[in-house]
Design a protein around this motif. Sequence first.
Motif, mmCIF file in Angstrom:
data_model
loop_
_atom_site.group_PDB
_atom_site.id
_atom_site.type_symbol
_atom_site.label_atom_id
_atom_site.label_comp_id
_atom_site.label_asym_id
_atom_site.label_seq_id
_atom_site.Cartn_x
_atom_site.Cartn_y
_atom_site.Cartn_z
ATOM 1 N N PHE A 186 0.836 -1.203 0.000
ATOM 2 C CA PHE A 186 0.000 0.000 0.000
ATOM 3 C C PHE A 186 0.872 1.254 0.000
ATOM 4 O O PHE A 186 0.527 2.270 -0.610
ATOM 5 N N GLU A 187 2.022 1.165 0.695
ATOM 6 C CA GLU A 187 2.933 2.306 0.741
ATOM 7 C C GLU A 187 3.437 2.675 -0.653
ATOM 8 O O GLU A 187 3.574 3.854 -0.987
ATOM 9 N N ARG A 188 3.728 1.642 -1.473
ATOM 10 C CA ARG A 188 4.197 1.938 -2.825
ATOM 11 C C ARG A 188 3.059 2.526 -3.669
ATOM 12 O O ARG A 188 3.286 3.407 -4.498
ATOM 13 N N SER A 189 1.832 2.049 -3.464
ATOM 14 C CA SER A 189 0.681 2.639 -4.159
ATOM 15 C C SER A 189 0.546 4.112 -3.800
ATOM 16 O O SER A 189 0.317 4.974 -4.669
ATOM 17 N N PHE A 190 0.700 4.409 -2.516
ATOM 18 C CA PHE A 190 0.608 5.797 -2.054
ATOM 19 C C PHE A 190 1.736 6.636 -2.650
ATOM 20 O O PHE A 190 1.538 7.804 -3.003
ATOM 21 N N ALA A 191 2.928 6.041 -2.787
ATOM 22 C CA ALA A 191 4.073 6.754 -3.353
ATOM 23 C C ALA A 191 3.815 7.119 -4.814
ATOM 24 O O ALA A 191 4.065 8.259 -5.243
ATOM 25 N N PHE A 192 3.310 6.163 -5.598
ATOM 26 C CA PHE A 192 3.010 6.452 -6.999
ATOM 27 C C PHE A 192 1.933 7.528 -7.129
ATOM 28 O O PHE A 192 2.024 8.433 -7.968
ATOM 29 N N ALA A 193 0.900 7.435 -6.298
ATOM 30 C CA ALA A 193 -0.176 8.436 -6.334
ATOM 31 C C ALA A 193 0.374 9.821 -6.005
ATOM 32 O O ALA A 193 0.026 10.823 -6.659
ATOM 33 N N GLY A 194 1.256 9.894 -5.010
ATOM 34 C CA GLY A 194 1.842 11.179 -4.633
ATOM 35 C C GLY A 194 2.674 11.790 -5.741
ATOM 36 O O GLY A 194 2.657 13.011 -5.955
ATOM 37 N N MET A 195 3.426 10.948 -6.459
ATOM 38 C CA MET A 195 4.234 11.462 -7.575
ATOM 39 C C MET A 195 3.360 12.075 -8.659
ATOM 40 O O MET A 195 3.678 13.137 -9.210
ATOM 41 N N PHE A 196 2.248 11.429 -8.964
ATOM 42 C CA PHE A 196 1.390 11.931 -10.032
ATOM 43 C C PHE A 196 0.643 13.191 -9.608
ATOM 44 O O PHE A 196 0.402 14.081 -10.437
ATOM 45 N N VAL A 197 0.281 13.302 -8.326
ATOM 46 C CA VAL A 197 -0.347 14.537 -7.842
ATOM 47 C C VAL A 197 0.656 15.688 -7.899
ATOM 48 O O VAL A 197 0.332 16.806 -8.339
ATOM 49 N N ALA A 198 1.891 15.427 -7.449
ATOM 50 C CA ALA A 198 2.930 16.458 -7.511
ATOM 51 C C ALA A 198 3.212 16.862 -8.949
ATOM 52 O O ALA A 198 3.430 18.048 -9.253
ATOM 53 N N GLY A 199 3.217 15.889 -9.864
ATOM 54 C CA GLY A 199 3.424 16.195 -11.277
ATOM 55 C C GLY A 199 2.322 17.058 -11.846
ATOM 56 O O GLY A 199 2.574 17.948 -12.670
ATOM 57 N N CYS A 200 1.096 16.818 -11.409
ATOM 58 C CA CYS A 200 -0.040 17.624 -11.869
ATOM 59 C C CYS A 200 0.107 19.077 -11.415
ATOM 60 O O CYS A 200 -0.087 20.010 -12.201
ATOM 61 N N ILE A 201 0.472 19.278 -10.151
ATOM 62 C CA ILE A 201 0.649 20.639 -9.624
ATOM 63 C C ILE A 201 1.767 21.366 -10.377
ATOM 64 O O ILE A 201 1.633 22.529 -10.767
ATOM 65 N N SER A 202 2.877 20.672 -10.593
ATOM 66 C CA SER A 202 3.981 21.273 -11.341
ATOM 67 C C SER A 202 3.556 21.635 -12.758
ATOM 68 O O SER A 202 3.963 22.676 -13.303
ATOM 69 N N GLY A 203 2.716 20.812 -13.369
ATOM 70 C CA GLY A 203 2.228 21.094 -14.710
ATOM 71 C C GLY A 203 1.350 22.327 -14.765
ATOM 72 O O GLY A 203 1.407 23.109 -15.725
ATOM 73 N N PHE A 204 0.527 22.538 -13.737
ATOM 74 C CA PHE A 204 -0.320 23.736 -13.694
ATOM 75 C C PHE A 204 0.533 25.004 -13.567
ATOM 76 O O PHE A 204 0.237 26.032 -14.169
ATOM 77 N N ILE A 205 1.605 24.921 -12.764
ATOM 78 C CA ILE A 205 2.513 26.074 -12.635
ATOM 79 C C ILE A 205 3.177 26.364 -13.978
ATOM 80 O O ILE A 205 3.331 27.522 -14.387
ATOM 81 N N SER A 206 3.573 25.297 -14.687
ATOM 82 C CA SER A 206 4.174 25.457 -16.010
ATOM 83 C C SER A 206 3.224 26.189 -16.957
ATOM 84 O O SER A 206 3.631 27.099 -17.698
ATOM 85 N N ALA A 207 1.949 25.811 -16.939
ATOM 86 C CA ALA A 207 0.965 26.465 -17.808
ATOM 87 C C ALA A 207 0.819 27.939 -17.458
ATOM 88 O O ALA A 207 0.648 28.789 -18.349
ATOM 89 N N GLY A 208 0.909 28.274 -16.166
ATOM 90 C CA GLY A 208 0.826 29.671 -15.763
ATOM 91 C C GLY A 208 1.990 30.494 -16.294
ATOM 92 O O GLY A 208 1.815 31.639 -16.718
ATOM 93 N N ILE A 209 3.191 29.923 -16.287
ATOM 94 C CA ILE A 209 4.364 30.632 -16.815
ATOM 95 C C ILE A 209 4.238 30.823 -18.321
ATOM 96 O O ILE A 209 4.545 31.892 -18.862
#
Length: 505
Positions: free
Chosen positions: A179-202
Motif C-alpha cells: 500500500f505504501e508503494r501505491s501511495f508513493a506512486f499516487a503522490g508522484m502523479f499529484v505532484a506532477g499535476c501541480i507542477s504542470g499547472f505552474i508550467s501552464a501559468g508561466i
Amino acid sequence: MNLAPQPNVSDAERERGVRLLVVEAAFSSGTSALTSGVILTAFALHLGASNLWVGILASAPFLTQLLQLPAILVVERVRARKRIAVLSSVVGRSMLLLMAGTAFFSGTMPLLVFLLAQYVLCGLGALGGCAWNAWIRDLAPEGRLGRVFARRTAWTAAVSLAAGIAAALILEHTADGSFERSFAFAGMFVAGCISGFISAGIVGRMPEPEMPPQTRRASFLDLLGAPFADINFRRLLGFTVSWQFAVNFATPFFTVFIVQQLGFDVSLVMILSAGSQLTNLVALRFWGTLSDRFSNKSVLLVSAPAYIAGIVAMAGASQSTDSTFVIAWLAALHLLMGAAVAGVTLASTNVALKLSPRGEATAYVAANALATALAAGLAPIVGGILADFFASRQLELLFRWTSPHGAVIFPLRLSHWDFYFLIAGAIGLYAVHRLTLVAEEGEIDRREMVSEVILHARRSIRNASGIAGLRAATELPSALLRDARVLFRLARARGQMESARTLEQ
C-alpha cells in the motif's frame, strides 16, 4: 494573464519571453520526470501490466502526435497559439489526478482507466505542442537557438535528476506491491499535476508574436505539401523515422529488462536514470556550443552512434551472474547514453527548426512530429507483441581460444530482451546512414567533429587540473594548434560549399 497574440513584440519583451522559456522548463520537466519514463512503466507494472500493455502505454506519447495533423488546421484558423497551448496543458494535465487514483485499485479496469487517461493527456499535449513549437520558432532568436535550448534542456536535466533521485529514495523504502508503494506512486502523479499547472501559468505570461497575415485559407493538403515537397526536409524525415523506431523498439523495455530478466528492484532503475540525467546535464552545454559553432548534423553524427552503441551494449548485462559487475556495467552504459542523448535531443530539435522557414514553421514542425509519432508509436507496440516470441528463444555462441597452455571458452547467450537491443542497433546504423544525406550549412566531417570533441575534453581536463605535469602533458605545441585551426576553417568552408551545392541540386 493575457492569452491573445501581440501585433508587436519589443526586444525587452522578447528577452523576457526567452527567460521565461528557460524557467518554464523546470516545471514542465518536473511533471515529465514524475509521471513518465521509468516511473510510468514501473507504475504500470505495479498495476499488473503485461509486456503488451507496457508497449501500448509507451506508444501513447507518440501515436497521439498524429493529432498534430488536425492541430495544424486548428492553429492556422484560430491563430492564437498561446491560448491553445495553455488550455490544452491545463485540461490534459488534470488527467494525472485520475491516474493517481488508480494506484489504490487492482484488476483490468484500473489499467484501462490508466491507459485511457494517458492517451487523453498525450493527445491534448500533441494539440498544444503543435501550437507551442510554431510559437517558439517565431519567438526565440535564430542565432541563439542552440544556446537557448541548451539552457532550457539543462534545467530539464537538473530537475529530472533531482526528481529521479527523490523517487528512487521513496521507492527504495517501499515494498513492491505494498500500500505504501501505491501511495508513493499516487503522490508522484499529484505532484506532477501541480507542477504542470505552474508550467501552464508561466507559459501564459510569455509574449506571442502575431502570425503572418493569412492570404487564403489553406487546406490540409496545402499545409503538408510544403515540407514533403522539400527534398532536404524529406531526407531529415527519413532519418527521423528510422531513428525513432530504433530507439523506441528497445528503450521503453529497459525497466522491464532490469527488473524481470536481471532481477533488480525498480529503485535501481531510478538510480541509473538519475545518473543518466546527471551526465545529460553535464554534456548539454558542450553539445550546445558545438551545434552553434558547427552544425546540428555534425553533433548528431557523433552523439547518435554513441547512443546506439549504448543500446546494443545493454545485452552485455545478461552475460554475467556477478551482480556487482552487472550494476557497474549498467551504470557505465547509462552514463554514456545520458551524455549522448543530450546531443541527440538538442541537435535533432534544432535541425528541424532550422530547416523550417520562418513564418511557415507550423507545417514543417508538425510533419516532423508526424514522422516521429508513426515510428516511435509503432515500435514499442511491435516490441510488446514480439515479447513472448523472443522470451521462448535463445541464441548461444561459444568462442574458444586455444593456446599451448590450454583452451578458454567465452560463451555468448542471447535471450528475450537481448534480441531487441541488437535489432535496435541494426536499425540505428541505418538511421545514421540516412542522416548523412541531409544537408545543413556549416557541417563538418564526422572524424573532424570527433577530433573537436577530444580536443575540447583535453582542454577541459587541462583547465580543471592544477597539476603541472598533467597540464604539460595535455598541451599541444602552438604550431600544431594553429594548423588545427586552419584545418577546421577549411573543413567548415568545404562543408558550407557542399551543402550549398546539394541544396541547389
